[in-house]
Design an enzyme around this catalytic site. Sequence first.
Site, PDB file in Angstrom:
ATOM      1  N   HIS A 198      88.212  33.902  21.044  1.00  0.00           N
ATOM      2  CA  HIS A 198      88.116  35.360  21.165  1.00  0.00           C
ATOM      3  C   HIS A 198      89.386  35.830  21.857  1.00  0.00           C
ATOM      4  O   HIS A 198      89.683  35.409  22.979  1.00  0.00           O
ATOM      5  CB  HIS A 198      86.872  35.753  21.960  1.00  0.00           C
ATOM      6  CG  HIS A 198      85.593  35.405  21.262  1.00  0.00           C
ATOM      7  ND1 HIS A 198      84.485  34.896  21.904  1.00  0.00           N
ATOM      8  CD2 HIS A 198      85.250  35.489  19.941  1.00  0.00           C
ATOM      9  CE1 HIS A 198      83.517  34.700  21.036  1.00  0.00           C
ATOM     10  NE2 HIS A 198      83.957  35.044  19.836  1.00  0.00           N
ATOM     11  N   GLU A 223      89.793  36.689  25.617  1.00  0.00           N
ATOM     12  CA  GLU A 223      89.394  35.718  26.637  1.00  0.00           C
ATOM     13  C   GLU A 223      90.573  34.766  26.828  1.00  0.00           C
ATOM     14  O   GLU A 223      90.760  33.815  26.074  1.00  0.00           O
ATOM     15  CB  GLU A 223      88.116  34.997  26.193  1.00  0.00           C
ATOM     16  CG  GLU A 223      86.952  35.978  26.018  1.00  0.00           C
ATOM     17  CD  GLU A 223      85.729  35.370  25.344  1.00  0.00           C
ATOM     18  OE1 GLU A 223      85.658  34.119  25.239  1.00  0.00           O
ATOM     19  OE2 GLU A 223      84.844  36.145  24.914  1.00  0.00           O
ATOM     20  N   HIS A 231      86.294  29.514  26.711  1.00  0.00           N
ATOM     21  CA  HIS A 231      86.003  30.943  26.607  1.00  0.00           C
ATOM     22  C   HIS A 231      86.040  31.594  27.987  1.00  0.00           C
ATOM     23  O   HIS A 231      86.270  30.935  28.997  1.00  0.00           O
ATOM     24  CB  HIS A 231      84.613  31.151  25.993  1.00  0.00           C
ATOM     25  CG  HIS A 231      84.554  30.909  24.519  1.00  0.00           C
ATOM     26  ND1 HIS A 231      84.230  31.893  23.616  1.00  0.00           N
ATOM     27  CD2 HIS A 231      84.764  29.787  23.780  1.00  0.00           C
ATOM     28  CE1 HIS A 231      84.234  31.394  22.382  1.00  0.00           C
ATOM     29  NE2 HIS A 231      84.558  30.112  22.468  1.00  0.00           N
ATOM     30  N   GLU A 288      82.650  28.226  29.252  1.00  0.00           N
ATOM     31  CA  GLU A 288      82.851  29.594  29.758  1.00  0.00           C
ATOM     32  C   GLU A 288      83.338  29.454  31.199  1.00  0.00           C
ATOM     33  O   GLU A 288      82.561  29.186  32.113  1.00  0.00           O
ATOM     34  CB  GLU A 288      81.537  30.373  29.703  1.00  0.00           C
ATOM     35  CG  GLU A 288      80.926  30.492  28.319  1.00  0.00           C
ATOM     36  CD  GLU A 288      81.488  31.658  27.519  1.00  0.00           C
ATOM     37  OE1 GLU A 288      82.333  32.408  28.081  1.00  0.00           O
ATOM     38  OE2 GLU A 288      81.093  31.822  26.353  1.00  0.00           O
TER      39      GLU A 288
END
Length: 430
Positions: free
Chosen positions: A88, A91, A195, A279
Amino acid sequence: MFNIQYSLLIILLYTLTNNYAYYFHYYNYTQMTNFLHDTVIRYPSKAALYEIGKTHGGRSLWAIALSSYAPNEHILLRPEVKYIGNMHGNEVVGLQLLLYLIEYLLTSNDNQVIELMNRSRIWIMPSMNPDGLALSQYGDCSTINGRFTLNNIDLNRDFPDYLGIQLSLSNRALETRAIMSWLHDIPFVLSANFHGGAFIINIPYDRYYVGKISISSDDDIYQMIGRSYVNRILDTKRYCNLNKDDVGTVIRGADWYEIIGSMQDYGYLNYGTIEMTMEISCCKYPNENVLFSYWNYNRDAMVELLFQAQRGVKGLILNEYYQPIQFTQIMIDNRRPVVKVTSLGEFWRILLPGVYTLKVFYRGYEIYRQQIIINNSYIPLNINIIIPRLTYLHYTNRPIQLLSPFMTNSTYSISISYVLFFLCLIFLEN
């Protein structure tokens, strides 16, 4: 005040030592590209740069391969591992950390890093979505500006799904198609996708495939690896809102929020690659003054994670003439998915310490099994399995049995969607 000055001094020392990667400011696409090209010039025997594909906007998808020797070729039984960042585009922390990791792996005198470089080939794609990166906004912690491709596709919803209607390749993002081709060509053993927007280690499955069950056959492996990583970077939570953000846990994706078409599930179910989604920053595009801290938190965890590919078992499956046996797969106990044996006869399987039954399938029919014992070390059990041709040739004229990627009551479970998926893979190979 002292802490601030001390941090600045350390940053200065890093910057003076390496003018490129340890520059704790964000890189744009051009700067990233220049760094990668310069790296292979500086370390020609340890780094090789590949253009995996192009984005919708015409930018290159760069992947750099690192190893102490022959980074430009696959070496028999040397495990292939990969890290991907910036799927993404907004990010961005993962992109920066991967650039720092490249420099660290190539320059560190740490014995663990040297051993890692000697025993594996490490692929790093800092940005899977450079088009989205160009649209992202510095300091933006939570919006979706830059998340998608230029043609408005969320790349982590764009991969083939086992239970869904299969899209033709022409309907998928160019970036997705490039990754699919890459996964088909390289037998990756382990992969992590970095991410931002939370502090969570996301493991398969990302959707509920069988009933409301999100747990995979390899949940024990995923839990161990995920918790090992998250425990090393717990200080990351200082940059999170503890009352709001998801912080410091290992979670199966579907139990967090269900998505369809994730890269993680695609790589795991299709190739047996241990795939995880990291993440690692609650803010998607934080102020660059935190990059030094994020690197310090994640550096050793990233190295340790790459070492996990050395766990378990690896080996060769050959006939009595020492030739690879095509259309073979291995299964550990009744774990799914099965792992396809390479054209050279190689296989790898990450496993925790214990006693297992290793099974070999030819065209979906079991032709061999043996008990194996896995110790708690980063030195895998290395076995060569010789299977006489008479053991399997009589299955050649039988229909291929498709081994379901999911645990079911039936050993062989074939669905219409899975057959369609299988045909899609055949199309890819051709």
